[in-house]
Design an enzyme around this catalytic site. Structure first.
Site, PDB file in Angstrom:
ATOM      1  N   GLY A  87       0.764  -1.242   0.000  1.00  0.00           N
ATOM      2  CA  GLY A  87       0.000   0.000   0.000  1.00  0.00           C
ATOM      3  C   GLY A  87       0.791   1.286   0.000  1.00  0.00           C
TER       4      GLY A  87
ATOM      5  N   ARG B 283      -5.378   0.940  -6.819  1.00  0.00           N
ATOM      6  CA  ARG B 283      -4.077   1.450  -6.360  1.00  0.00           C
ATOM      7  C   ARG B 283      -3.536   2.556  -7.250  1.00  0.00           C
ATOM      8  NH1 ARG B 283      -2.232  -2.049  -2.358  1.00  0.00           N
ATOM      9  NH2 ARG B 283      -2.610  -4.263  -2.675  1.00  0.00           N
TER      10      ARG B 283
ATOM     11  N   ASP C 291      -5.782  -0.370  -2.110  1.00  0.00           N
ATOM     12  CA  ASP C 291      -6.659  -1.113  -3.004  1.00  0.00           C
ATOM     13  C   ASP C 291      -7.961  -1.548  -2.344  1.00  0.00           C
ATOM     14  OD1 ASP C 291      -5.476  -3.141  -1.293  1.00  0.00           O
ATOM     15  OD2 ASP C 291      -6.243  -4.613  -2.721  1.00  0.00           O
TER      16      ASP C 291
ATOM     17  N   ASP D 146      -4.734   1.622  10.891  1.00  0.00           N
ATOM     18  CA  ASP D 146      -6.155   1.371  11.123  1.00  0.00           C
ATOM     19  C   ASP D 146      -6.315   0.893  12.576  1.00  0.00           C
ATOM     20  OD1 ASP D 146      -8.856   0.960  10.330  1.00  0.00           O
ATOM     21  OD2 ASP D 146      -8.456  -1.110   9.805  1.00  0.00           O
TER      22      ASP D 146
ATOM     23  N   GLU E 178       4.212   4.056   6.333  1.00  0.00           N
ATOM     24  CA  GLU E 178       2.969   3.270   6.235  1.00  0.00           C
ATOM     25  C   GLU E 178       1.931   4.053   5.435  1.00  0.00           C
ATOM     26  OE1 GLU E 178       1.477   0.683   6.176  1.00  0.00           O
ATOM     27  OE2 GLU E 178       1.436  -0.485   8.005  1.00  0.00           O
ATOM     28  N   ASP E 179       1.101   3.323   4.708  1.00  0.00           N
ATOM     29  CA  ASP E 179       0.002   3.976   3.998  1.00  0.00           C
ATOM     30  C   ASP E 179      -1.070   4.417   4.977  1.00  0.00           C
ATOM     31  OD1 ASP E 179      -0.641   1.353   4.625  1.00  0.00           O
ATOM     32  OD2 ASP E 179      -1.392   0.820   2.644  1.00  0.00           O
TER      33      ASP E 179
ATOM     34  N   LYS F 152      -6.596   6.340  11.172  1.00  0.00           N
ATOM     35  CA  LYS F 152      -8.010   6.230  11.573  1.00  0.00           C
ATOM     36  C   LYS F 152      -8.067   6.014  13.081  1.00  0.00           C
ATOM     37  CE  LYS F 152      -9.852   3.661   7.580  1.00  0.00           C
ATOM     38  NZ  LYS F 152     -10.279   2.281   7.216  1.00  0.00           N
TER      39      LYS F 152
ATOM     40  N   PHE G 183     -13.721   2.919   4.951  1.00  0.00           N
ATOM     41  CA  PHE G 183     -12.778   2.275   4.041  1.00  0.00           C
ATOM     42  C   PHE G 183     -12.392   3.234   2.907  1.00  0.00           C
ATOM     43  CE2 PHE G 183     -11.489  -0.537   0.583  1.00  0.00           C
ATOM     44  CZ  PHE G 183     -10.600  -1.352   1.253  1.00  0.00           C
ATOM     45  N   VAL G 184     -11.104   3.326   2.618  1.00  0.00           N
ATOM     46  CA  VAL G 184     -10.618   4.217   1.552  1.00  0.00           C
ATOM     47  C   VAL G 184      -9.815   3.440   0.504  1.00  0.00           C
ATOM     48  CG1 VAL G 184     -10.588   6.392   2.856  1.00  0.00           C
ATOM     49  CG2 VAL G 184      -8.627   4.855   3.006  1.00  0.00           C
TER      50      VAL G 184
HETATM   51  P1  5GP Z   1      -3.898  -2.233  10.873  1.00  0.00           P
HETATM   52  O1  5GP Z   1      -2.949  -3.347  11.187  1.00  0.00           O
HETATM   53  O2  5GP Z   1      -3.462  -0.894  11.396  1.00  0.00           O
HETATM   54  O3  5GP Z   1      -5.305  -2.566  11.303  1.00  0.00           O
HETATM   55  O4  5GP Z   1      -4.043  -2.157   9.305  1.00  0.00           O
HETATM   56  C1  5GP Z   1      -3.027  -1.754   8.494  1.00  0.00           C
HETATM   57  C2  5GP Z   1      -3.238  -2.217   7.070  1.00  0.00           C
HETATM   58  O5  5GP Z   1      -4.604  -2.540   6.756  1.00  0.00           O
HETATM   59  C3  5GP Z   1      -2.860  -1.103   6.122  1.00  0.00           C
HETATM   60  O6  5GP Z   1      -1.475  -1.096   5.860  1.00  0.00           O
HETATM   61  C4  5GP Z   1      -3.725  -1.406   4.911  1.00  0.00           C
HETATM   62  O7  5GP Z   1      -3.051  -2.326   4.065  1.00  0.00           O
HETATM   63  C5  5GP Z   1      -4.962  -2.068   5.478  1.00  0.00           C
HETATM   64  N1  5GP Z   1      -6.066  -1.085   5.611  1.00  0.00           N
HETATM   65  C6  5GP Z   1      -6.570  -0.566   6.748  1.00  0.00           C
HETATM   66  N2  5GP Z   1      -7.571   0.303   6.510  1.00  0.00           N
HETATM   67  C7  5GP Z   1      -7.715   0.351   5.162  1.00  0.00           C
HETATM   68  C8  5GP Z   1      -8.589   1.090   4.280  1.00  0.00           C
HETATM   69  O8  5GP Z   1      -9.452   1.895   4.654  1.00  0.00           O
HETATM   70  N3  5GP Z   1      -8.418   0.860   2.934  1.00  0.00           N
HETATM   71  C9  5GP Z   1      -7.504  -0.008   2.438  1.00  0.00           C
HETATM   72  N4  5GP Z   1      -7.450  -0.121   1.120  1.00  0.00           N
HETATM   73  N5  5GP Z   1      -6.654  -0.710   3.237  1.00  0.00           N
HETATM   74  C10 5GP Z   1      -6.758  -0.531   4.587  1.00  0.00           C
END
Ligand code: 5GP
Length: 177
Positions: free
Chosen positions: A48, A168, A162, A106, A102-103, A134, A155-156
């Site tokens: 991402g 992407r 993606d 979450d 990081e992208d 978020k 969700f984005v």
């Molecule tokens: P975390 O471990 O913080 O819950 O999630 C991190 C990963 O989940 C991000 O690097 C991404 O790949 C994916 N992710 C979390 N939220 C979103 C979202 O809103 N859209 C997309 N496309 N990927 C997300």
């Protein structure tokens, strides 16, 4: 920018290319100032973050290095279940000033599991730059040092992110409509 459809879902415009690029310039300016003379090592987490990492790194004007890793999770034998390993992390982190790219953060689960593994390699410092955060979704405490945009728990897609493989290549960020 107008509404788009990816697979079965509708997405509405959320952050324009101009807003994203403008914010990246500001993030890079802060990093350039904070890390002047330190030769930081950026570690971009694929997939991402590839687009964000490229644009951010182009705006870094101090001496700096970058590498790209992929995180893979597999079922471990420990009680914690999932174990995260980094594929492609061949750089020596000892005494380096490391900045994770990081992208999106979450729940914080990914970084919560991965950061201790990096700390174990004794970097001089370890910071995080995330394009999107978020906070409403947070389940694990992650301190983000440089945040692009704080966004609601929706969700984005786009700009590297993606929805089931697609989206992407969008220059903008869209949120689920
Ligand atoms: P975390 O471990 O913080 O819950 O999630 C991190 C990963 O989940 C991000 O690097 C991404 O790949 C994916 N992710 C979390 N939220 C979103 C979202 O809103 N859209 C997309 N496309 N990927 C997300």
């Amino acid at each position: 920018m107008q509404q788009i459809v990816i697979h079965d879902k509708k997405f509405i415009p959320y952050l324009s290319e101009k807003e994203i690029q403008g914010r990246i310039v500001e993030l890079a300016a802060a990093i350039n100032q904070d890390y002047s003379g330190k030769n930081p090592l950026f570690i971009a987490i694929l997939n991402g973050s590839f687009m964000f990492a490229a644009d951010l790194f182009k705006a870094i004007t101090i001496e700096a290095e970058i590498c790209f890793i992929k995180l893979a999770s597999y079922k471990g034998t420990s009680s914690s279940g999932q174990v995260i390993t980094a594929i492609g992390l061949d750089a020596d982190l000892i005494n380096r000033d490391v900045i994770i790219i990081e992208d999106i953060v979450d729940t914080g689960k990914t970084l919560n599991e991965f950061l201790p593994k990096l700390q174990h390699q004794q970097p001089a410092s370890l910071k995080i730059v995330a394009l999107l955060h978020k906070p409403e979704a947070a389940k694990f405490p992650i301190r983000i040092d440089y945040t692009g945009f704080t966004i609601p728990n929706r969700f984005v897609v786009g700009y590297g992110l993606d929805y089931d493989g697609l989206g992407r290549n969008l220059k903008e960020i869209y949120q689920l409509g």
